[in-house]
Design an enzyme around this catalytic site. Sequence first.
Site, PDB file in Angstrom:
ATOM      1  N   GLY A 245       1.963   1.509  -3.496  1.00  0.00           N
ATOM      2  CA  GLY A 245       0.791   1.728  -4.340  1.00  0.00           C
ATOM      3  C   GLY A 245       0.231   3.134  -4.228  1.00  0.00           C
ATOM      4  CG  ASP A 246      -0.304   6.923  -1.094  1.00  0.00           C
ATOM      5  OD1 ASP A 246      -1.442   7.339  -1.376  1.00  0.00           O
ATOM      6  OD2 ASP A 246       0.579   7.635  -0.583  1.00  0.00           O
ATOM      7  CB  CYS A 247       4.150   6.458  -4.349  1.00  0.00           C
ATOM      8  SG  CYS A 247       5.301   7.342  -5.397  1.00  0.00           S
TER       9      CYS A 247
ATOM     10  CB  ALA B 157      -0.947  -0.006   1.195  1.00  0.00           C
TER      11      ALA B 157
ATOM     12  CD  GLU C 278      -0.293  12.083  -4.685  1.00  0.00           C
ATOM     13  OE1 GLU C 278      -0.309  13.329  -4.672  1.00  0.00           O
ATOM     14  OE2 GLU C 278      -0.166  11.395  -3.663  1.00  0.00           O
TER      15      GLU C 278
END
Length: 143
Positions: free
Chosen positions: A34-36, A31, A39
Amino acid sequence: MASEIELLDSLKDQFNLGEKDPKSYSPLVLAYVGDCIYEMIIRTVLVHKRDSQVQKLHKEATWFVKAATQAMIVEKLMPLLSEEEQDVYRRGKNAKSHTAPKNADLGDYHKATGFEALAGYLYLSHNTGRLIDLVKIALEDEF
């Protein structure tokens, strides 16, 4: 898709990172990555679609990356996910985080964490093309 492998392979080569099975990472680490990646996809699309001031781009990007929007995305995508992708999502959604969401519903936060884990997994599995396809399907009315 050659370019999706290029970034990850370039990082591995330049920093001598070696190979690691993405399944071996904890769901919260997936995560985190994945967040990066998610975005970056959103910002790239916004910059190319909207020639605007940075503050406006940031405000719009914030809507796309907030937990409520990611929860909506994953609800729309669930029927399209493979069994393996659903498993990665569930692991992320059920992961025990030691932080509480500041501006999000707890249920949305967990779904968003699952979505981000899936995004990280797809990236680290050299399958960014699949992630981009899923994001495009989920946000087709927005772009």
